[in-house]
Design a protein around this motif. Structure first.
Motif, PDB file in Angstrom:
ATOM      1  N   LYS A   1     -19.623  33.303  59.649  1.00 52.16           N
ATOM      2  CA  LYS A   1     -18.710  33.801  59.444  1.00 52.16           C
ATOM      3  C   LYS A   1     -18.374  34.946  58.206  1.00 52.16           C
ATOM      4  O   LYS A   1     -18.030  36.029  57.688  1.00 52.16           O
ATOM      5  CB  LYS A   1     -17.692  32.867  59.180  1.00 52.16           C
ATOM      6  N   CYS A   2     -19.525  34.598  57.405  1.00 58.95           N
ATOM      7  CA  CYS A   2     -18.850  34.433  56.014  1.00 58.95           C
ATOM      8  C   CYS A   2     -19.429  36.241  55.491  1.00 58.95           C
ATOM      9  O   CYS A   2     -19.203  37.514  55.018  1.00 58.95           O
ATOM     10  CB  CYS A   2     -19.755  33.989  55.089  1.00 58.95           C
ATOM     11  N   VAL A   3     -21.109  36.458  56.670  1.00 59.54           N
ATOM     12  CA  VAL A   3     -21.653  38.047  56.912  1.00 59.54           C
ATOM     13  C   VAL A   3     -21.030  38.590  57.433  1.00 59.54           C
ATOM     14  O   VAL A   3     -20.617  40.211  57.227  1.00 59.54           O
ATOM     15  CB  VAL A   3     -23.422  37.559  57.079  1.00 59.54           C
ATOM     16  N   SER A   4     -20.062  38.735  58.351  1.00 57.84           N
ATOM     17  CA  SER A   4     -19.109  39.193  59.403  1.00 57.84           C
ATOM     18  C   SER A   4     -17.916  39.883  58.194  1.00 57.84           C
ATOM     19  O   SER A   4     -17.894  40.746  58.627  1.00 57.84           O
ATOM     20  CB  SER A   4     -19.476  38.793  60.469  1.00 57.84           C
ATOM     21  N   ASN A   5     -17.497  38.604  57.374  1.00 60.53           N
ATOM     22  CA  ASN A   5     -16.086  39.222  57.026  1.00 60.53           C
ATOM     23  C   ASN A   5     -16.799  39.312  55.349  1.00 60.53           C
ATOM     24  O   ASN A   5     -16.313  39.610  54.576  1.00 60.53           O
ATOM     25  CB  ASN A   5     -15.328  38.036  57.129  1.00 60.53           C
ATOM     26  N   GLN A   6     -17.537  39.672  55.314  1.00 66.93           N
ATOM     27  CA  GLN A   6     -18.726  39.816  53.751  1.00 66.93           C
ATOM     28  C   GLN A   6     -17.594  38.941  52.724  1.00 66.93           C
ATOM     29  O   GLN A   6     -17.357  39.417  51.816  1.00 66.93           O
ATOM     30  CB  GLN A   6     -17.918  41.187  53.514  1.00 66.93           C
ATOM     31  N   ILE A   7     -18.015  38.242  52.452  1.00 59.32           N
ATOM     32  CA  ILE A   7     -17.743  37.117  52.142  1.00 59.32           C
ATOM     33  C   ILE A   7     -19.241  36.251  51.050  1.00 59.32           C
ATOM     34  O   ILE A   7     -19.831  36.144  51.990  1.00 59.32           O
ATOM     35  CB  ILE A   7     -16.744  36.197  52.617  1.00 59.32           C
ATOM     36  N   PRO A   8     -19.187  36.632  49.815  1.00 58.56           N
ATOM     37  CA  PRO A   8     -20.504  35.809  49.458  1.00 58.56           C
ATOM     38  C   PRO A   8     -20.372  33.801  50.087  1.00 58.56           C
ATOM     39  O   PRO A   8     -19.426  33.027  49.709  1.00 58.56           O
ATOM     40  CB  PRO A   8     -19.910  35.444  47.317  1.00 58.56           C
ATOM     41  N   LEU A   9     -21.461  33.436  50.197  1.00 59.06           N
ATOM     42  CA  LEU A   9     -21.381  31.923  50.872  1.00 59.06           C
ATOM     43  C   LEU A   9     -23.193  31.229  49.556  1.00 59.06           C
ATOM     44  O   LEU A   9     -23.506  32.275  49.464  1.00 59.06           O
ATOM     45  CB  LEU A   9     -21.844  31.446  51.572  1.00 59.06           C
ATOM     46  N   ARG A  10     -22.358  30.538  49.176  1.00 61.75           N
ATOM     47  CA  ARG A  10     -23.384  29.611  48.444  1.00 61.75           C
ATOM     48  C   ARG A  10     -23.139  28.593  48.802  1.00 61.75           C
ATOM     49  O   ARG A  10     -22.475  27.466  48.993  1.00 61.75           O
ATOM     50  CB  ARG A  10     -22.934  29.814  46.762  1.00 61.75           C
ATOM     51  N   GLU A  11     -25.007  27.158  48.523  1.00 56.73           N
ATOM     52  CA  GLU A  11     -24.876  26.057  48.752  1.00 56.73           C
ATOM     53  C   GLU A  11     -25.264  25.345  47.686  1.00 56.73           C
ATOM     54  O   GLU A  11     -25.971  25.837  46.278  1.00 56.73           O
ATOM     55  CB  GLU A  11     -26.179  25.702  49.744  1.00 56.73           C
ATOM     56  N   PHE A  12     -24.863  24.477  47.221  1.00 59.91           N
ATOM     57  CA  PHE A  12     -24.961  23.989  45.985  1.00 59.91           C
ATOM     58  C   PHE A  12     -23.636  22.206  46.391  1.00 59.91           C
ATOM     59  O   PHE A  12     -23.005  22.392  46.849  1.00 59.91           O
ATOM     60  CB  PHE A  12     -23.457  24.911  45.434  1.00 59.91           C
ATOM     61  N   GLY A  13     -24.412  21.419  46.027  1.00 59.19           N
ATOM     62  CA  GLY A  13     -24.266  19.933  45.388  1.00 59.19           C
ATOM     63  C   GLY A  13     -24.324  19.501  46.888  1.00 59.19           C
ATOM     64  O   GLY A  13     -24.380  19.567  48.026  1.00 59.19           O
ATOM     65  N   THR A  14     -23.980  18.319  46.909  1.00 59.88           N
ATOM     66  CA  THR A  14     -23.951  16.884  47.965  1.00 59.88           C
ATOM     67  C   THR A  14     -22.715  17.092  48.402  1.00 59.88           C
ATOM     68  O   THR A  14     -21.521  17.429  47.853  1.00 59.88           O
ATOM     69  CB  THR A  14     -24.023  15.557  47.762  1.00 59.88           C
ATOM     70  N   ARG A  15     -22.157  16.875  49.905  1.00 60.73           N
ATOM     71  CA  ARG A  15     -20.831  16.397  50.473  1.00 60.73           C
ATOM     72  C   ARG A  15     -20.267  15.691  49.283  1.00 60.73           C
ATOM     73  O   ARG A  15     -18.626  15.414  48.826  1.00 60.73           O
ATOM     74  CB  ARG A  15     -21.194  16.250  51.415  1.00 60.73           C
ATOM     75  N   THR A  16     -20.499  14.301  48.921  1.00 58.38           N
ATOM     76  CA  THR A  16     -20.242  13.303  48.221  1.00 58.38           C
ATOM     77  C   THR A  16     -19.691  14.600  46.343  1.00 58.38           C
ATOM     78  O   THR A  16     -18.121  13.886  46.263  1.00 58.38           O
ATOM     79  CB  THR A  16     -21.427  11.945  47.732  1.00 58.38           C
ATOM     80  N   GLU A  17     -20.525  14.866  46.299  1.00 61.71           N
ATOM     81  CA  GLU A  17     -20.417  15.341  44.714  1.00 61.71           C
ATOM     82  C   GLU A  17     -18.911  16.572  44.600  1.00 61.71           C
ATOM     83  O   GLU A  17     -18.629  16.781  43.686  1.00 61.71           O
ATOM     84  CB  GLU A  17     -21.623  16.413  43.851  1.00 61.71           C
ATOM     85  N   LEU A  18     -19.213  17.357  45.574  1.00 62.98           N
ATOM     86  CA  LEU A  18     -18.306  17.902  45.824  1.00 62.98           C
ATOM     87  C   LEU A  18     -16.710  17.779  46.142  1.00 62.98           C
ATOM     88  O   LEU A  18     -16.086  18.380  45.433  1.00 62.98           O
ATOM     89  CB  LEU A  18     -18.518  19.733  47.106  1.00 62.98           C
TER      90      LEU A  18
END
Length: 105
Positions: free
Chosen positions: A55-72
């Motif tokens: 979805k992010c690629v097709s809509n040209q939105i940056p995506l980053r992986e960061f932190g665990t679900r608990t930390e977020l």
């Protein structure tokens, strides 16, 4: 750059009302071009990662992986969160640069 700086900025963005979370909310807002950055937890399922990435690629939105679900979740003052969307240009640019800088270290 420490993780704490990034989590603090996420908390600030949340208090400013510039954070959305939840897969269905994010997918809807991505289609409307309201999301400027998507942050996905490193422990998210493969299906979730693939769906958000596509979805992010097709809509040209940056995506980053960061932190665990608990930390977020803790960073934004909620329960566990797998994906977070930032709706403000300023917060998204700063978070992008901070996460990228953290990755280089």
């Amino acid at each position: 750059m420490t993780q704490d700086h990034i989590y603090n900025l996420l908390g600030l963005a949340m208090r400013a009302g510039k954070v959305k979370s939840g897969e269905s909310v994010l997918l809807n807002d991505i289609k409307k071009k309201q999301i400027k950055l998507v942050i996905i937890a490193t422990d998210a399922s493969e299906n979730t990662q693939k769906l958000m990435n596509n979805k992010c690629v097709s809509n040209q939105i940056p995506l980053r992986e960061f932190g665990t679900r608990t930390e977020l979740g803790i960073a934004i003052g909620k329960s566990e969160r797998v994906n977070i969307g930032i709706t403000d240009n300023g917060f998204s640019k700063k978070l992008l640069s901070m996460i990228d800088e953290y990755r280089k270290e």
